[in-house]
Design an enzyme around this catalytic site. Sequence first.
Site, mmCIF file in Angstrom:
data_model
loop_
_atom_site.group_PDB
_atom_site.id
_atom_site.type_symbol
_atom_site.label_atom_id
_atom_site.label_comp_id
_atom_site.label_asym_id
_atom_site.label_seq_id
_atom_site.Cartn_x
_atom_site.Cartn_y
_atom_site.Cartn_z
ATOM 1 N N ASP A 77 0.696 -1.171 0.047
ATOM 2 C CA ASP A 77 -0.138 -0.069 -0.153
ATOM 3 C C ASP A 77 0.962 1.272 0.012
ATOM 4 O O ASP A 77 1.782 1.203 0.411
ATOM 5 C CB ASP A 77 -1.024 -0.083 1.150
ATOM 6 C CG ASP A 77 -0.265 0.175 2.570
ATOM 7 O OD1 ASP A 77 0.804 -0.884 2.639
ATOM 8 O OD2 ASP A 77 -0.617 0.702 3.533
ATOM 9 N N GLU A 142 -0.089 -0.848 6.038
ATOM 10 C CA GLU A 142 1.116 -0.168 6.825
ATOM 11 C C GLU A 142 0.875 1.356 6.918
ATOM 12 O O GLU A 142 1.043 2.042 7.725
ATOM 13 C CB GLU A 142 2.364 -0.288 6.179
ATOM 14 C CG GLU A 142 3.668 -0.333 7.171
ATOM 15 C CD GLU A 142 4.228 1.116 7.144
ATOM 16 O OE1 GLU A 142 4.844 1.603 7.986
ATOM 17 O OE2 GLU A 142 3.868 1.825 6.146
#
Length: 389
Positions: A77, A142
């Site tokens: 991500d 994250e």
Amino acid sequence: MAPAKIDTLELAQALIRCPSITPDEAGSLDVLQDVLSDLGFRCHRLPFAEDDSPRVDNLYARLGDSGPNLCFAGHTDVVPVGNPKDWSVDPFAAEVRDGRLYGRGAVDMKGSIAAFVAAMGGFLAEGGKPKGSLSLLITCDEEGVAINGTRKVLRWLGEQGEALDACVVGEPTSNDRLGDMVKIGRRGSLNAVLTVSGTQGHTAYPQLADNPVHHLSRMLAALVAEPLDQGNAHFPPSSLQITTVDVGNATTNVIPAKAEARFNVRFNDLHDSAGVEAWLRQRLDGAIDRSSGAAYDLAIRVSGESFLCPPGPWSDLVSAAVKDVTGEAPELGTTGGTSDARFIKDHCTIAELGLLNATAHKVDEQVSLEDLAALTAIYRSLLDRHAAP
């Protein structure tokens, strides 16, 4: 048949071309799963969700059944690109220009994921099965709230009886040159919202009001008057940074009823979050004048506790792999923000090593092709030193 070697640049481009803005994996985990399956890894897709947080897809892949289990941890991500017009390239086109790869996630951290997978592909193609096991723990949470990502995967691993023995996290840890820093710990992070309540009134009659901005000013001054500490051998001094002060008062002749400030504390391993909160409240209690009825509320959210994996065999091995390629040993540091290492350190020893952090989260995020190749070589040296039969 031996696994085919993997091109680091091609894999990094394929990952960048997936617009995986947190928490959407946008096909990035599919790309990795296809490559890892071809290398012989058993892949598990692990979606997790809670009612008050977005659903997140995660990937755990393992090659081998015995220990030790060397894990590479990371995330596909990425943060939003901001205004695409500010970029000189399409943020998700993965364009190569003048020897550099551009795109969101190039350094944080799709480039390092590609480098590690390529290093493993070369290791397996040339050396066969590793000693023990190799694994990857990849999340898409994250850069977000970190609720349904690495923490949940680690819990799942425990339920399955899966153990990690050592982990390298591919965050961009390098400062001025590739491999100049390996992180062996992180500072804790605490975010606070301080709201002070006074008594609203007319600015011409201050004796009939109690200005919360005045209280807030003194309270903030008390927080920054002296540092929490002077640091220690592995950590810099803890830092308190005020990020905003808000009153929302558009009227010039009204003393407001409330004033608010937000701040962040990055604290080293001389403290835990409970101790930092106690220190904050002690300072605030000493700075507010309650005789007029003023009061405050302090809301705290802890992103992570400070931790240190002391220098030892694992950091020595990682440092040696860096020196094999760059010719220089890295500094062992703890600077920067938080990462998912704060969860993994409860399960095994960790070290963080990745690309230069200069353009992480910035417009025109980029990495040199030379650094991509060198990081692949460093990871390969790490595998040769740790997992060669």
